[in-house]
Design an enzyme around this catalytic site. Structure first.
Site, PDB file in Angstrom:
ATOM      1  N   CYS A 238      15.090  45.303  67.697  1.00 52.22           N
ATOM      2  CA  CYS A 238      16.253  45.089  67.019  1.00 52.22           C
ATOM      3  C   CYS A 238      16.942  46.532  66.461  1.00 52.22           C
ATOM      4  CB  CYS A 238      16.704  44.113  66.421  1.00 52.22           C
ATOM      5  SG  CYS A 238      15.608  43.299  66.021  1.00 52.22           S
ATOM      6  N   ARG A 267       1.963  43.679  66.908  1.00 52.56           N
ATOM      7  CA  ARG A 267       2.153  43.129  65.882  1.00 52.56           C
ATOM      8  C   ARG A 267       0.402  43.176  65.385  1.00 52.56           C
ATOM      9  NH1 ARG A 267       6.752  38.700  67.042  1.00 52.56           N
ATOM     10  NH2 ARG A 267       8.198  40.813  66.964  1.00 52.56           N
ATOM     11  N   GLN A 285       8.622  41.837  74.929  1.00 53.64           N
ATOM     12  CA  GLN A 285       9.773  41.483  75.069  1.00 53.64           C
ATOM     13  C   GLN A 285      10.805  41.681  76.147  1.00 53.64           C
ATOM     14  OE1 GLN A 285      10.631  41.168  71.088  1.00 53.64           O
ATOM     15  NE2 GLN A 285       9.781  39.756  70.427  1.00 53.64           N
ATOM     16  N   ASP A 287      13.782  41.257  75.482  1.00 50.29           N
ATOM     17  CA  ASP A 287      14.815  41.175  74.100  1.00 50.29           C
ATOM     18  C   ASP A 287      15.783  41.406  74.267  1.00 50.29           C
ATOM     19  OD1 ASP A 287      14.906  40.841  71.917  1.00 50.29           O
ATOM     20  OD2 ASP A 287      13.986  42.485  71.530  1.00 50.29           O
ATOM     21  N   HIS A 289      20.131  41.783  72.492  1.00 49.74           N
ATOM     22  CA  HIS A 289      21.182  41.211  71.162  1.00 49.74           C
ATOM     23  C   HIS A 289      22.239  41.666  71.692  1.00 49.74           C
ATOM     24  CE1 HIS A 289      17.168  43.092  69.817  1.00 49.74           C
ATOM     25  NE2 HIS A 289      16.949  42.322  68.604  1.00 49.74           N
ATOM     26  N   LYS A 371      18.899  28.753  64.741  1.00 51.00           N
ATOM     27  CA  LYS A 371      18.947  29.093  66.338  1.00 51.00           C
ATOM     28  C   LYS A 371      18.432  27.713  67.455  1.00 51.00           C
ATOM     29  CE  LYS A 371      13.721  28.323  64.882  1.00 51.00           C
ATOM     30  NZ  LYS A 371      12.671  29.184  64.915  1.00 51.00           N
ATOM     31  N   HIS A 417      19.833  37.874  68.652  1.00 51.48           N
ATOM     32  CA  HIS A 417      18.512  37.826  69.818  1.00 51.48           C
ATOM     33  C   HIS A 417      18.418  36.866  70.584  1.00 51.48           C
ATOM     34  CE1 HIS A 417      17.499  40.039  65.653  1.00 51.48           C
ATOM     35  NE2 HIS A 417      17.806  39.374  65.218  1.00 51.48           N
TER      36      HIS A 417
END
Length: 565
Positions: A238, A267, A285, A287, A289, A371, A417
RNA sequence: GCCGCGGUAGCUCAGCUUGGUAGAGCGCCGCCCUGGUAAGGCGGAGGUCCCGGGUUCAAAUCCCGGCCGCGGCUCCA
């Protein structure tokens, strides 16, 4: 159990028992350091629990004596069984029914608090030996479908000591699966209006200080000092996308701004938490946004949810096998109550308007926003969570994001997200286990294998291979000097969905024999017809062998003496 | 990170208790078989027994440390 163990070893004090979907856990406190149980003792306990005569024994519920008990027991209910104190979690009801079969599967330590070290016996218990057996059968089935085993057998990926734990090396066949998944999501992103970007893997730590990750998750970040400056590998995508937003002034007309990336993040999970592809240290990911005005949140959520359902449906996850959770404002939160109410309502309305049943998890949202999480059940009955849609008030704040509204005033955008697969590697592991390695054709690294019966038909086989290749089908050939049954066995072992078998008969007629899963086979097939049907099956991303089914159907209408085994 | 278990051929594993020549099946390579549907036959190659240290005349085997893996615990933005 607690009664039996404490009778066998007075040094182990029963401290509680809980049950979850995987069985029971019984905790004991060793009264002296070094008191422990081994596997031999465990099997003695198993016998004893089954033999023990507790039928008719009074189990008396007594008020917990809070004195002298560890804090963790405060909520536990206490019982007296034949004079021995035992504890059960409130959700577990006592019973003096005889245990038919019991198996202790693991002896481990349980540390509910840093200073407390308990002995934990985990296992399963059933009313009868037969039920225990069928549970073991399930366990064996699950072990056979273990994605780590399949990954090695099918030559998909590997881990290496020289690389480091939790870091995956994808082999060519594994990369095909990754790429197919990514290609599918790319199409979804296109439909949703997300534009793909690419951002670096390493950033100055100042970025992580602004985003806040540096303070919250520093122990999980990979940091390095280079030329007297600290850099960090990205644990999230992000901040990179936020910088794109910030790269120029934004107007309300620019919104929604939607960015996507197949971003690989790192991570540093603790050693013991790593688990095949399901828990790794570096993963990709899918991902995305979205930077939105408040009035755009609902539509965006709706659009994403539709696509999530479409994607899960592709793998057969639908209906009762999918559960949606809406997590609302927790006790600790940022932003205003008004913001939260608006966002939560938007999520709720989106779900309602789409007619998706959902469950509310009060107070389970992240501190930065509400979420929606989507869970699904695989073919072994296990539930997974991959897709997530999160509203975020925190990062726009921390990065001081703004846009100029119609009236010229500065407003703060809302961020969403979202990830559909979540982590590509994790999702890959789940579908490998779900399909037991026998992936749908569109995902299969090798979609068709051409098998020769005699060396004389090699040229004909090569022509068939070229035909398929020119149509974009992933095909290979097994034309060695081995028996046909050996080659067929190999193709099945390698989970190749389609075999094309050619011998003299086929070469003379200009046909092929098509063999698929479940020993289904059709002879005298026109190669062009098969290619057409197969391309259709792949394009639809079907989980069924539609091409094969259609060939079987066509064959039944013709009078030719075809056979299927 | 914590508790327990493990690491031997490309893969799955035996040998380790009781220290003394490194084993099997599959795979791989070669030869025979030219095959009609889920392992054809014969032969061969292949090992730093995870790494480092210790004990011993001698270590895959016993002891210590490390690395990696497995089953749990804890954790998972």
């Amino acid at each position: 159990m607690q009664y039996c163990v404490s009778k066998m070893n007075e040094q182990l004090k029963p401290l509680g028992c809980s049950i979850d979907d995987r069985g029971f856990h019984c905790d004991f406190q060793p009264l002296k350091p070094g008191v422990w149980l081994d596997e031999k003792k465990a099997s003695e306990i198993e016998k004893k629990v089954v033999e023990v005569e507790i039928e008719g024994v009074t189990i008396e519920k007594v008020p917990s004596e809070s004195e002298g008990l560890p804090k963790l027991l405060e909520r536990t209910a206490m019982y007296i069984v034949n004079g021995v104190k035992a504890f059960l979690e409130p959700s577990v009801r006592p019973s003096n029914k005889k245990v038919g079969a019991l198996k202790i599967l693991n002896i481990s330590a349980h540390n509910p608090e840093p200073e407390v070290r308990l002995l934990r016996l985990s296992g399963v218990a059933f009313g009868s030996q037969e039920e225990l057996e069928s549970y073991f059968a399930w366990l064996r089935e699950a072990a056979e479908r273990d994605h780590r085993v399949i990954g090695q057998k099918l030559d998909l990926f590997s881990f290496h000591e020289e690389v480091g734990p939790g870091l995956v090396i994808y082999h060519p066949k594994g990369q095909v699966i990754r790429e197919e998944l990514i290609r599918m999501i790319r199409e979804v992103n296109e439909r949703l209006g997300y534009r793909e970007v690419y951002t670096p893997h390493v950033y100055r730590s100042v970025l992580w200080k602004i985003s806040g990750h540096y303070y919250l998750y520093r122990d999980k970040m990979v940091l390095a000092n280079v030329e007297d400056e600290e850099y960090g590998l990205k644990p999230m995508n992000c901040p990179g996308h936020i910088l794109i937003y910030k790269s120029r002034p934004r107007s309300y007309r620019d919104l929604p701004l939607k960015l996507s990336e197949f971003g690989t993040v790192y991570r540093w999970e603790k050693r013991g938490e790593l688990y095949g592809l399901l828990r790794v240290r570096g993963f990709t990911q899918d991902d995305g946004h979205a930077f939105l005005r408040e009035d755009q949140v609902k539509d965006e959520i709706k659009a994403i949810l539709k696509e999530v359902m479409y994607v899960l449906g592709l793998f057969g996850f639908r209906g009762e096998g999918v559960k949606v959770y809406l997590s609302t404002r927790p006790e600790k939160y940022i932003g205003t109550e008004e913001m939260w109410d608006k966002a939560t309502r938007a999520l709720e309305e989106a779900l309602k308007e789409l007619g998706i049943p959902y469950e509310v998890r009060e107070g389970e949202g992240a501190f930065y926003g509400p979420k929606i999480d989507v869970h699904f059940r695989d073919s072994l009955g296990r539930w997974w969570q991959c897709s997530t849609i999160q509203v975020d008030f925190a990062l726009p704040e921390r990065f001081a994001l703004e846009y100029t509204d119609r009236d010229g005033s500065k407003k703060r955008p809302v961020m969403i997200h979202r990830a559909i697969l979540g982590s590509v590697e994790r999702f890959m592991a789940i579908i490998l286990e779900n399909f037991g390695g026998r992936l749908p054709t569109w995902l299969s690294p090798v979609q068709v294998r051409v098998i020769t019966m005699v060396s004389k038909v090699r040229d004909y086989a090569a022509r068939i291979v070229n035909l398929l290749k020119s149509e974009g089908i992933r095909v290979d050939i097994d034309d060695g000097d081995e028996t046909v049954s050996r080659k067929i066995k190999r193709a099945y072992d390698e989970a190749v969905p389609y075999m094309i078998i050619v011998g003299m008969r086929e070469a003379m007629q200009g046909t092929i024999t098509v063999r698929g899963r479940r020993n289904l086979q059709v002879k005298d097939v026109n190669p062009e017809l098969f290619v057409r049907l197969l391309k259709d099956e792949i394009a639809k991303r079907s989980i069924k062998q539609e091409a094969l089914e259609k060939l079987v159907e066509l064959q039944q209408h013709s009078s030719k003496g075809n056979q299927s085994f």
